[in-house]
Design a protein around this motif. Structure first.
Motif, PDB file in Angstrom:
ATOM      1  N   ALA A 106       3.017  10.282  -7.315  1.00  0.00           N
ATOM      2  CA  ALA A 106       3.898  10.754  -8.375  1.00  0.00           C
ATOM      3  C   ALA A 106       3.132  10.977  -9.675  1.00  0.00           C
ATOM      4  CB  ALA A 106       5.025   9.747  -8.597  1.00  0.00           C
ATOM      5  N   ILE A 107       2.238  10.050  -9.991  1.00  0.00           N
ATOM      6  CA  ILE A 107       1.407  10.209 -11.191  1.00  0.00           C
ATOM      7  C   ILE A 107       0.531  11.451 -11.076  1.00  0.00           C
ATOM      8  CG2 ILE A 107      -0.474   9.177 -12.528  1.00  0.00           C
ATOM      9  CD1 ILE A 107       0.682   6.438 -11.809  1.00  0.00           C
ATOM     10  N   THR A 114       0.814  -1.216   0.000  1.00  0.00           N
ATOM     11  CA  THR A 114       0.000   0.000   0.000  1.00  0.00           C
ATOM     12  C   THR A 114       0.846   1.265   0.000  1.00  0.00           C
ATOM     13  OG1 THR A 114      -1.778  -1.151   1.185  1.00  0.00           O
ATOM     14  CG2 THR A 114      -1.802   1.254   1.234  1.00  0.00           C
ATOM     15  N   ALA A 115       1.915   1.279   0.798  1.00  0.00           N
ATOM     16  CA  ALA A 115       2.761   2.476   0.883  1.00  0.00           C
ATOM     17  C   ALA A 115       3.380   2.801  -0.477  1.00  0.00           C
ATOM     18  CB  ALA A 115       3.850   2.276   1.927  1.00  0.00           C
ATOM     19  N   TRP A 116       3.865   1.762  -1.156  1.00  0.00           N
ATOM     20  CA  TRP A 116       4.445   1.977  -2.484  1.00  0.00           C
ATOM     21  C   TRP A 116       3.372   2.393  -3.486  1.00  0.00           C
ATOM     22  CZ3 TRP A 116       9.455   2.399  -3.532  1.00  0.00           C
ATOM     23  CH2 TRP A 116      10.372   1.854  -2.632  1.00  0.00           C
ATOM     24  N   ALA A 117       2.186   1.829  -3.344  1.00  0.00           N
ATOM     25  CA  ALA A 117       1.085   2.196  -4.248  1.00  0.00           C
ATOM     26  C   ALA A 117       0.713   3.659  -4.079  1.00  0.00           C
ATOM     27  CB  ALA A 117      -0.121   1.299  -3.973  1.00  0.00           C
ATOM     28  N   VAL A 118       0.636   4.120  -2.829  1.00  0.00           N
ATOM     29  CA  VAL A 118       0.310   5.529  -2.568  1.00  0.00           C
ATOM     30  C   VAL A 118       1.385   6.439  -3.144  1.00  0.00           C
ATOM     31  CG1 VAL A 118       0.015   7.256  -0.749  1.00  0.00           C
ATOM     32  CG2 VAL A 118      -1.070   5.008  -0.531  1.00  0.00           C
ATOM     33  N   ALA A 119       2.645   6.046  -2.972  1.00  0.00           N
ATOM     34  CA  ALA A 119       3.748   6.856  -3.501  1.00  0.00           C
ATOM     35  C   ALA A 119       3.689   6.924  -5.028  1.00  0.00           C
ATOM     36  CB  ALA A 119       5.090   6.274  -3.041  1.00  0.00           C
ATOM     37  N   ALA A 120       3.418   5.786  -5.670  1.00  0.00           N
ATOM     38  CA  ALA A 120       3.358   5.760  -7.128  1.00  0.00           C
ATOM     39  C   ALA A 120       2.211   6.619  -7.653  1.00  0.00           C
ATOM     40  CB  ALA A 120       3.205   4.312  -7.612  1.00  0.00           C
ATOM     41  N   VAL A 121       1.044   6.498  -7.026  1.00  0.00           N
ATOM     42  CA  VAL A 121      -0.109   7.294  -7.460  1.00  0.00           C
ATOM     43  C   VAL A 121       0.127   8.775  -7.189  1.00  0.00           C
ATOM     44  CG1 VAL A 121      -2.564   7.723  -7.084  1.00  0.00           C
ATOM     45  CG2 VAL A 121      -1.710   5.384  -7.193  1.00  0.00           C
ATOM     46  N   VAL A 180      -1.002  17.006 -12.485  1.00  0.00           N
ATOM     47  CA  VAL A 180      -1.248  18.415 -12.130  1.00  0.00           C
ATOM     48  C   VAL A 180      -0.340  19.335 -12.930  1.00  0.00           C
ATOM     49  CG1 VAL A 180      -1.066  20.104 -10.258  1.00  0.00           C
ATOM     50  CG2 VAL A 180      -2.111  17.872  -9.820  1.00  0.00           C
ATOM     51  N   LEU A 181       0.925  18.952 -13.089  1.00  0.00           N
ATOM     52  CA  LEU A 181       1.850  19.755 -13.887  1.00  0.00           C
ATOM     53  C   LEU A 181       1.394  19.844 -15.337  1.00  0.00           C
ATOM     54  CD1 LEU A 181       4.507  21.305 -14.159  1.00  0.00           C
ATOM     55  CD2 LEU A 181       5.676  19.111 -14.522  1.00  0.00           C
ATOM     56  N   LEU A 182       0.966  18.721 -15.887  1.00  0.00           N
ATOM     57  CA  LEU A 182       0.469  18.710 -17.264  1.00  0.00           C
ATOM     58  C   LEU A 182      -0.756  19.607 -17.409  1.00  0.00           C
ATOM     59  CD1 LEU A 182       0.503  17.549 -20.149  1.00  0.00           C
ATOM     60  CD2 LEU A 182      -0.854  15.631 -19.304  1.00  0.00           C
ATOM     61  N   CYS A 183      -1.653  19.559 -16.425  1.00  0.00           N
ATOM     62  CA  CYS A 183      -2.852  20.403 -16.467  1.00  0.00           C
ATOM     63  C   CYS A 183      -2.486  21.875 -16.395  1.00  0.00           C
ATOM     64  CB  CYS A 183      -3.788  20.047 -15.313  1.00  0.00           C
ATOM     65  SG  CYS A 183      -4.581  18.423 -15.476  1.00  0.00           S
ATOM     66  N   ALA A 184      -1.505  22.210 -15.537  1.00  0.00           N
ATOM     67  CA  ALA A 184      -1.077  23.606 -15.418  1.00  0.00           C
ATOM     68  C   ALA A 184      -0.488  24.111 -16.732  1.00  0.00           C
ATOM     69  CB  ALA A 184      -0.061  23.742 -14.288  1.00  0.00           C
ATOM     70  N   LEU A 185       0.329  23.273 -17.376  1.00  0.00           N
ATOM     71  CA  LEU A 185       0.911  23.660 -18.661  1.00  0.00           C
ATOM     72  C   LEU A 185      -0.167  23.808 -19.729  1.00  0.00           C
ATOM     73  CD1 LEU A 185       4.078  21.353 -18.691  1.00  0.00           C
ATOM     74  CD2 LEU A 185       4.004  23.832 -18.323  1.00  0.00           C
TER      75      LEU A 185
END
Length: 233
Positions: free
Chosen positions: A200-201, A191-198, A206-211
């Motif tokens: 990051a995605i 779960t911890a790795w899953a939360v970290a991966a999501v 959010v960066l893509l949306c801002a651009l």
């Protein structure tokens, strides 16, 4: 016998669907598509989903790679959220032209393997001699609950500013995408790795949306500028 099973199936599926994410998605779709396209796409998706649940029965859960489905659904919802950013009239025409496959895919991925499909699966297994009644009851229940979501979307669209309504649609799609991605990732890793991966995605999203907002804002400003002609005296 058949009417009783129809009513029982309708009641179980309709109550199970109340407040579910698919109702929120239906409300969000009203910000991007025409009502007739929403009705056609969702009804087709509901019919296919209920048909799968009734015909495959208990084998459905074993045959479907739920991890892959969750990841694909999560990516699709994030894509729909991104594609609706700053949509103008031209974007609206493009979305209307591709409305049926987009709406069908959205609803299909949202409900595939969901609790209502599993409930339909269980009811069909219990009433193997009355599968048509189970199919009709589940289909009508899902479509009726979807109509409530559409009604909410229409009312909000009439009383909320357009920008705020589209922002709400964006949040709903993005939230559904994150939930689906997290569910898929948790089947692949702790779960911890899953939360970290999501997470990051989500940051990349959010960066893509801002651009995208910045680029479309510049394009709008450029389109609004009027060329000035200089005439020699």
């Amino acid at each position: 016998f058949m009417p009783a099973i129809f009513l029982r199936t309708f009641a179980v599926i309709f109550l199970a669907e109340m407040g579910d994410k698919s109702q929120l998605l239906m409300a969000a779709l009203t910000a991007e598509y025409r009502l007739r396209d929403i009705f056609a796409g969702t009804f087709a998706a509901i019919a296919v989903l209920c048909g799968l649940a009734v015909s495959l029965g208990a084998l459905l859960g074993e045959l479907l790679p739920m991890t892959l489905i969750s990841l694909v659904a999560g990516g699709a919802f994030l894509f729909f959220a991104w594609s609706g950013i700053g949509g103008g009239e031209e974007d609206g025409k493009i979305r209307r032209g591709k409305a049926f496959p987009a709406i069908f895919g959205t609803y299909f991925l949202a409900e595939l393997g969901d609790k209502t499909q599993l409930a339909t699966l269980a009811l069909s297994a219990e009433n193997s001699r009355a599968m048509p009644a189970v199919f009709l009851g589940a289909t009508v229940a899902l479509f009726a609950s979807g109509l409530l979501g559409v009604g909410v979307g229409v009312l909000l669209g009439r009383h909320l500013p357009e920008r705020l309504f589209h922002a709400g649609s964006f949040v709903i799609f993005a939230a559904c995408g994150v939930v689906k991605l997290l569910g898929g990732m948790e089947r692949l890793m702790p779960t911890a790795w899953a939360v970290a991966a999501v997470s990051a995605i989500l940051m990349i999203f959010v960066l893509l949306c801002a651009l995208t907002v910045r680029r479309r804002g510049r394009a709008h400003d450029t389109a609004g500028e009027q060329p000035v002609s200089v005439q020699r005296q």
